[in-house]
Design an enzyme around this catalytic site. Sequence first.
Site, PDB file in Angstrom:
ATOM      1  N   HIS A  52      14.095  18.388 -62.948  1.00  0.00           N
ATOM      2  CA  HIS A  52      13.757  19.081 -61.696  1.00  0.00           C
ATOM      3  C   HIS A  52      12.466  19.896 -61.810  1.00  0.00           C
ATOM      4  CE1 HIS A  52      14.020  21.433 -58.068  1.00  0.00           C
ATOM      5  NE2 HIS A  52      14.250  22.544 -58.747  1.00  0.00           N
ATOM      6  N   HIS A  76      10.074  27.752 -62.712  1.00  0.00           N
ATOM      7  CA  HIS A  76      10.518  28.422 -61.481  1.00  0.00           C
ATOM      8  C   HIS A  76      12.007  28.749 -61.439  1.00  0.00           C
ATOM      9  CE1 HIS A  76      11.733  24.401 -59.933  1.00  0.00           C
ATOM     10  NE2 HIS A  76      12.556  25.102 -59.170  1.00  0.00           N
ATOM     11  N   GLU A  80      16.164  32.704 -62.586  1.00  0.00           N
ATOM     12  CA  GLU A  80      17.384  32.610 -61.785  1.00  0.00           C
ATOM     13  C   GLU A  80      18.543  31.993 -62.567  1.00  0.00           C
ATOM     14  OE1 GLU A  80      18.053  33.913 -59.061  1.00  0.00           O
ATOM     15  OE2 GLU A  80      19.819  32.879 -58.280  1.00  0.00           O
ATOM     16  N   ASP A  81      18.258  30.947 -63.316  1.00  0.00           N
ATOM     17  CA  ASP A  81      19.359  30.156 -63.884  1.00  0.00           C
ATOM     18  C   ASP A  81      19.538  30.280 -65.391  1.00  0.00           C
ATOM     19  OD1 ASP A  81      19.924  29.230 -61.390  1.00  0.00           O
ATOM     20  OD2 ASP A  81      18.821  27.361 -61.599  1.00  0.00           O
ATOM     21  N   ASP A 143       9.588  22.847 -54.564  1.00  0.00           N
ATOM     22  CA  ASP A 143      10.969  22.905 -55.057  1.00  0.00           C
ATOM     23  C   ASP A 143      11.909  22.304 -54.015  1.00  0.00           C
ATOM     24  OD1 ASP A 143      13.267  23.788 -56.553  1.00  0.00           O
ATOM     25  OD2 ASP A 143      13.357  25.567 -55.262  1.00  0.00           O
ATOM     26  N   ASP A 263       2.495   4.818 -28.425  1.00  0.00           N
ATOM     27  CA  ASP A 263       1.917   5.852 -29.258  1.00  0.00           C
ATOM     28  C   ASP A 263       2.709   6.109 -30.546  1.00  0.00           C
ATOM     29  OD1 ASP A 263      -0.052   7.620 -29.791  1.00  0.00           O
ATOM     30  OD2 ASP A 263       0.758   9.248 -28.581  1.00  0.00           O
TER      31      ASP A 263
HETATM   32 MN    MN Z   1      14.453  24.643 -58.198  1.00  0.00          MN
END
Ligand code: MN
Length: 728
Positions: A52, A76, A80-81, A143, A263
């Site tokens: 990822h 990134h 957080e993780d 992301d 169009d």
């Molecule tokens: Mn992410």
Amino acid sequence: METFSEHYASLEAALNKYMPDTDRSLIDRAVEYAREKHKEQKRKDGSPYIIHPLAVAEIVAEMGLDTDAVLGALLHDCIEDTDASFDDIARQFGTTTAELVEGVTKLTRANFSSSEEQQMENLRKMFMAMSKDIRVVLIKIADRLHNMRTMQYQSPAKQISKCRETMDIYAPLAHRLGMQKMKWELEDIALRYLDPAGYDDIMSYLRAHKEQDEAFMQTIQEKITLRLTDMGIHSTTYGRIKHVYSIYRKMAQQDKRMDELYDIYAFRVVVDTIPDCYNVLGHIHDLFNLVPGRFKDYISTPKPNMYQSLHTTVIGTQGIPFEVQIRTWQMHETAEYGIAAHWKYKQGNVGGNEKDFEWVRRLLESQQDTDAEDYVNSLKIDMFDDEVFVFTPKGKIVSLPAGSTPIDFAYAIHSGVGNSLTGAKVNNRIVNIDTALENGDIVEIITSKSAKGPSRDWLNICKSNQARTKIKQWFKKERREENITHGKASFESEMRRLLLPLPGSMEEALEQTLLRKLAFDSWDDLYAAIGYGGLTATKAVGRIRDDITKAVKAQNQEKANQNPLRTPAEPVKKDRHAVNGVIVEDIDSCMIKFAKCCTPVPGDAIIGFITKGFGVSIHRVDCPNTIGAHDPQQAARWVRVRWDQVEEQPFDTTLELDCITRDGLLLDLAMVMTTARVRVKELSGKDLPDGHSVFTVRFEVRNVTELESIRNKLLNIRDVLGSRRGQN
Ligand code: MN
């Protein structure tokens, strides 16, 4: 299953396209760092998590962003993780990278999907404002794009909520930032989950007409290319079908079926110079029939997101209309990557960040928009220097003036929260309550029931008018001492006006009854309420007036009954001779007269004064004129006297009545006296300026008991507040 090496290789390739000579060691270290940190984690499809960040970094590289942004993309999700910290990342990869990661983390924590419709605009503003560095938003969009691309592994519920959020937040943002390519991809994937049937209809129509469409586009493309080559114009021309969501929207807006839509084809002619653009336009209009009113010049008037191109719609030989967009390569780059393209051009002269920011600001601030249709979902984003957006722990967004503190936040939630504030947590850490909040902060207010309420300093600390007003309100209500003083003054003034006794001078039981009637626990509570304006003094007094009047009358009567004489009568000495009902001790048969000043009646405590030539003058002991009795020089002239018990003859006496002025009061007094069969010698009244009157009534009584009985009857008359024995 996707592998690490595949993704690493394609990131390499993307980087090589625009920074072939840049030292890649830092990027490689970040790849290893992220791989190590995420090593225990798996993607939903079972592939290693590192795929990822690698994919996000690749998207960021495709945008042509700088090394810091690529590092930020790779790392990134670390804060957080994983156990990675801001400091650790800053130490290893620089503060800028760490700040980018932190910024993305904040946006990740912000729970956009739970928000209500009306919050959407705020959310978008906040999204922008939260990112001091626009690269944070670009990484976040990258992301999201990768998460959208791998959406099939998510649960149906998550698919819907993420896709909704993408439509509401990310696609409009991408559009606003001029990143058409990403916007289209985000919208098309989102549509696939939000309206699978609608999406499939369009896709199957397009599949069914693929050959036809391609043949058509081929013809047109060749026709254009041939002409431009003939004219010696260096150009690249290609045709495409507009993206699915734009077709979907057109169908919905125009309420048309797919085959009724015209169009859906768009051609691009990309050239080297601006004069070439106008030149090409002339040739297009020469080759095909112009559809009137469809020409737009976004070169002389760029869109707010800096998009530039010439647009025209024409009709080809088969009667099929199509749009042609004519632009330079640089315009093309901006159209595809928007703001990100800006980095591409600036590559190399890093440090001009301040200026970059200005450019972004101008872009975002310009609200002019000439193409309404394209801007159905357009955003009005400012950088909002004067606003800060923060969250409640439950994810509700709160907008506050810039520089706001937890105090402002607390009062924005509820004045009760503000008034019971004892502390605050920002992002789960205890902070001082004067801490300036930053965009994206999650603010939690610590309250206590025993909180003393706001402090006066808060008025200087808080930034929002809302907080200031509420704090002032609180002080108005809770500034007890001042309110008590103020309230007491007006209450007492009202009581005095009505000649009522003041609290503290009445009997305890009565005061308790009055407080109960007023529904206050103490007089101070009552005063405080009057002081802050919750109750007027007039109203409060009006509520208890009758009770006081009644009680005071009862008290007076009781007093009179219990203690009619201040000095108990002497035992009767039968050998003394009474004159006019009075026995003068030690003096027999002297002249007796009753002092006019105090008109004593039998039963009154009395004292005699030996006058020069007029016998003994009888006064009540409480008559002011008896003061001389205490003067040693005169003491000898004062004699003890007492009433003869058998005497029943009438005596004149005077009462002064304090009353509230009203019509008919004189009549009421007269009625009472008549009913009591009292012989009235004089009855007069005098109005005072404050709404009161004093009535004087002179009448005959036989003794003090009779006097008190009459006095009580008079006091029972409405608006008669009190009485005094007359003192002429
Ligand atoms: Mn992410």
